[in-house]
Design a protein around this motif. Structure first.
Motif, PDB file in Angstrom:
ATOM      1  N   GLU A   1       0.904  -0.835  -0.305  1.00  0.00           N
ATOM      2  CA  GLU A   1      -0.339  -0.157  -0.008  1.00  0.00           C
ATOM      3  C   GLU A   1       0.843   1.379   0.146  1.00  0.00           C
ATOM      4  N   ASP A   2       2.021   1.553   0.913  1.00  0.00           N
ATOM      5  CA  ASP A   2       2.755   2.343   1.026  1.00  0.00           C
ATOM      6  C   ASP A   2       3.498   1.806   1.583  1.00  0.00           C
TER       7      ASP A   2
ATOM      8  N   ALA B   1      -0.070   8.217  -2.183  1.00  0.00           N
ATOM      9  CA  ALA B   1       0.714   8.808  -3.143  1.00  0.00           C
ATOM     10  C   ALA B   1       0.501   7.267  -4.429  1.00  0.00           C
TER      11      ALA B   1
ATOM     12  N   ASP C   1      -0.093   4.060  -6.143  1.00  0.00           N
ATOM     13  CA  ASP C   1       0.120   2.192  -6.080  1.00  0.00           C
ATOM     14  C   ASP C   1       1.122   2.246  -6.894  1.00  0.00           C
TER      15      ASP C   1
END
Lengths: 242, 597
Positions: free
Chosen positions: B455-456, B591, B593
């Motif tokens: 995800e991040d 931000a 993907d």
């Protein structure tokens, strides 16, 4: 808030480079246990870099960072987070495809699964009753204000000694900014030391004990929040009075 | 406003009826548009030579070949689509199917077949054959049903129109009848299409005599058998009272003790099926199953790397090659450099070691790369692996382009496994191991860390997740599973050559997990069956295999982007994201993907 105790977090003459470019220049910041300290500054003044330096996502090229007197500069982020610093990132940045509960659990990632999770969750539900209602919803579907609550809750799940917050007011409606700052004050009242990075100087100084003003990577002013609110240069540059 | 309002009722509760909106399915412009699309598809499959080459395969002897099925399916489907009702809108009266709606199918079917007829006419006039070599006289004969040009084309258009009409008329049938009819036809065609599989199964079950009754000597179902099977299926479907409840919901209602017993029983049943299966289906189908198993093993591995950790690896074949070569070097007596001649089982730990090492070697340099960059670099690694195996530099150890030959069989006690039905067992065991590992990993602590990282990455790091070890672990586990697959592959084939390990391999595994449903274990299994197993059984398709991969991918992305059997959470993600896009609100403030989708 007594000045004779040891600072919870201390930046001593810290400089940070991105490649060859100097971003932070000889910073000195002291945050004492139980305080709210804010770092104010405009865009690109180095606020976020300061936080990234503290949690070890960028290594400082000079100076010392200590947490409760222990040197943390140069350690891995994992270690630093494990030692008691957690961060609410800019723009909240939730794991948008995970549920709210999963997001909160990620916050406690470094504390191995134990019986204490529920206790922390309960504390967070008390602070943010709305979060409890949304527990099984996907984080990406929440409103901005709710996302801010989950982001703060996620950081608190790690039971930090020092909580770093990167522009909690960004992108929120004025009424939400107000309540967000009230919650920050409440978190602090319950015993968490807070280092707050903000552009919204007015709001930040109202709840902070001390403030630092950052300009192009350098601290240009450091004083108590009250004095800063009355400082002439401050009022002209940041508080919107001509 | 023409809306009448009876006195006394509050305005808001009054249903708003907008009568100008077409509440019928028949819309001439839509039907023509659909017909044109279908016509283009017909022209395309004819010009590509699909119709002609599939005409050799009889499904119902002697009246219906696979080529004609393909040709007839298009107007039937488009007629069905043209007959569909407009979507139900809030505040509008629910539309109903009326006999008049069949006109939509009629128009679409006619338009589509006219387009095909134009192709037939244009072929000699503009000498199209110089451009499209497949537009042969045989094809023209096929398309005109060998009735001569004029009457043949008329017949073609008439058939198209009829099929389109039938397609849309299906809507008029009661649900039960329609579903029974469609299912029965699909089953009959399926049985005819999978003739090899059915024959093997019949033989394995000791029913060989039945196969002579069902299938003709030249291939395809015989007409009486077709009628009989269709009748039985239709009768069965219509007479069975549907409970309207899936097995899953009925299972969920059981008390816990019964649940456990049911699971045990299912497990034992599955075990029995696995033990007996290769003996029943015979060597040819076992061979197909072995291949499916090897790809499934890789699919589970890549599913961890791409599906869970979100690291798009396009060079996955490298790990497969490492496994195959490690095994070959260690067990083959003709390994050119170093030949310890271990047994399969003794060599296996070394395969784990080298595969893990390869995982780390690929993982380390790409630690800071995301999304597209990662994909391109791993693509390079895949090619490097093949070129290294081929190189003169490693020739003293790996044999260069000549590869390594004379790989012995897998010994189990006194017997040696080498026939496809025998090899099925070790493959099934490794697949089970991989499935269990994946299943345990996906909801574990490390599984969560992978998900967060997907995800991040930055925030995951700020949560205290060690990005380096987490990423490397995904690569290493993925590599080990591919290494197992490669090792068994080497034993099965008996030799390894560098050119076996090409890009297509990596892409096939990727297609398997995407079609099945990223992150879903059941999905990967289904994907492997559909993508690897089906083309082996339908050898007519082999020539067009990559064409069908492409079509399947495009259609999947349009209609079912979450895959055939997605994980519940992934399906939810995709629908919610689409809905969010539709109302124009950003799903997330994070931000971009990092290649997770």
């Amino acid at each position: 808030m007594s000045a004779n105790t040891e600072p919870a977090l201390k930046l001593d003459n810290v400089s940070t480079h991105y490649g060859p470019i100097l971003v932070l220049r000889n910073m000195n910041i002291e945050i004492f246990p139980g305080e709210i300290v804010c770092l104010l500054g405009g865009n690109a003044s180095g606020k976020t870099t300061t936080l990234r330096t503290i949690v070890g996502m960028v290594a400082p090229t000079e100076g010392k960072i200590t947490l409760d007197g222990v040197e943390i500069a140069g350690l891995d982020t994992t270690e630093i987070v494990g030692m008691g610093i957690s961060m609410v990132p800019e723009n909240r940045r939730l794991f948008s495809r995970m549920t709210v509960r999963e997001n909160l659990e990620m916050g406690a990632y470094l504390r191995k699964k134990g019986n204490s999770h529920q206790e922390d969750l309960d504390r967070i539900f008390e602070l943010f009753p709305r979060v409890k209602e949304r527990l099984n919803q996907r984080a990406g579907t929440l409103s901005g204000g709710e996302q801010q609550m989950v982001a703060m809750g996620r950081a608190l799940m790690a039971r930090p000694k020092v909580l770093l917050m990167d522009e909690p007011s960004m992108g929120l409606a004025p009424v939400l900014v107000q309540s967000t700052f009230e919650i920050i004050k409440e978190i602090n009242r319950q015993g968490t030391t807070i280092f707050l990075v903000e552009q919204n100087a007015n709001m930040a100084l109202l709840i902070a004990d001390h403030g630092y003003v950052l300009q192009t990577g350098r601290i240009v002013l450091a004083d108590t929040a009250e004095n800063l609110l009355n400082n002439k240069m401050m009022r002209e540059a940041y508080l919107g009075e001509m | 406003m023409a809306v009448s309002r009876s006195p006394g009722t509050p305005a808001l509760e009054q249903p708003i009826v907008i009568t100008a909106f077409p509440s019928s399915a028949f819309d001439i412009r839509k039907s023509i548009r659909l017909g044109l699309i279908a016509g283009l598809i017909l022209v395309l499959i004819s010009a590509m030579g699909l119709v002609e080459s599939f005409d050799d395969r009889m499904l119902i002897d002697p009246i219906l070949s696979l080529g004609y099925v393909l040709l007839f399916l298009v107007p039937l489907l488009v007629g069905h689509i043209a007959g569909r009702l407009p979507p139900l809108l809030e505040g509008m009266p629910a539309p109903e199917h009326r006999p008049r709606d069949v006109l939509g199918g009629l128009v679409s079917g006619t338009v589509a077949s006219i387009l095909l007829a134009l192709l037939v006419i244009a072929t000699p006039v503009f000498d199209l054959r110089t451009l499209f070599i497949n537009l042969s006289p045989t094809l023209v004969g096929l398309l005109t049903l060998n009735q001569g040009l004029a009457s043949g084309l008329l017949l073609l258009v008439a058939i198209g129109a009829t099929l389109g009409t039938i397609g849309s008329a299906l809507h008029l049938l009661p649900d039960k009848w329609r579903s029974a009819l469609v299912k029965s036809v699909t089953w009959v065609l399926g049985i005819a299409l999978l003739q090899d599989l059915v024959l093997q199964l019949l033989r394995g079950l000791g029913l060989s005599f039945a196969s002579r009754l069902i299938f003709t000597v030249t291939g395809g179902l015989s007409i009486p058998a077709t009628v009989l099977i269709f009748g039985i299926l239709l009768g069965a479907q219509l007479s069975i009272k549907t409970k309207g409840e899936s097995l899953a919901t009925r299972f969920a209602r059981l008390p816990d003790s019964r649940k456990r017993r049911t699971l045990y029983a299912a497990g034992v049943l599955l075990l029995v099926v696995i033990v007996v299966l290769p003996q029943i289906v015979g060597p040819y189908i076992s061979e197909v199953l072995d291949l499916v198993g090897l790809f499934l093993l890789m699919g589970f591995g890549l599913n961890i790397v791409v599906g869970l950790a979100g690291l798009l690896d396009l060079g996955y074949v490298a790990f497969f090659a490492v496994g195959a070569y490690t095994m070959a070097v260690l067990v083959s007596p003709s390994s050119p450099g170093f030949a310890p001649q271990l047994t399969f089982w003794l060599a296996l730990p070394f395969v784990v070691g080298t595969a893990a090492l390869a995982g780390i070697l690929v993982g380390l340099p790409v630690l800071r790369m995301r999304g597209d960059y990662l994909a391109i670099v791993t693509l390079g690694f895949g090619e490097i692996a093949r070129l290294l195996a081929q190189s003169d530099w490693l020739k003293p150890f790996l044999g260069g382009a000549q590869g390594i030959l004379r790989i012995p069989n897998i010994p189990v006690g006194p017997i040696e496994l080498h026939t496809p039905p025998q090899l099925f067992y070790p493959i099934a065991a490794f697949v089970a191991l991989a499935a269990y590992t994946s299943w345990r990993l996906q909801d574990s602590r490390i599984g969560r860390a992978w998900m967060a990282m997907r995800e991040d990455e930055d925030v995951a790091e700020a949560m205290g997740i060690n990005i380096v070890t987490t990423k490397l672990l995904a690569f290493v586990i993925g590599a080990i599973l591919a290494g197992f697959s490669g090792a068994i592959f080497a034993m099965k084939i008996g030799s390894v050559f560098p050119h076996s390990f090409n890009l297509i391999f990596s892409l096939t595994v990727l297609v398997i997990i995407i079609v099945g449903g990223l992150g879903s274990l059941r999905g990967v299994a289904l994907g492997a069956l559909v993508i690897v197993g089906l083309p082996e059984l339908l050898r007519e398709f082999n020539e067009f295999r990559f064409l069908f991969y492409g079509i399947i991918l495009v259609v999947m992305m349009r209609l079912k982007p979450e895959g055939l059997l997605p994980r519940a959470r992934r399906a939810r993600e995709i629908t919610e994201e689409e809905r969010a896009q539709d109302v124009g609100m950003p799903v997330t403030a994070t931000a971009a993907d990092p290649g997770g989708t």
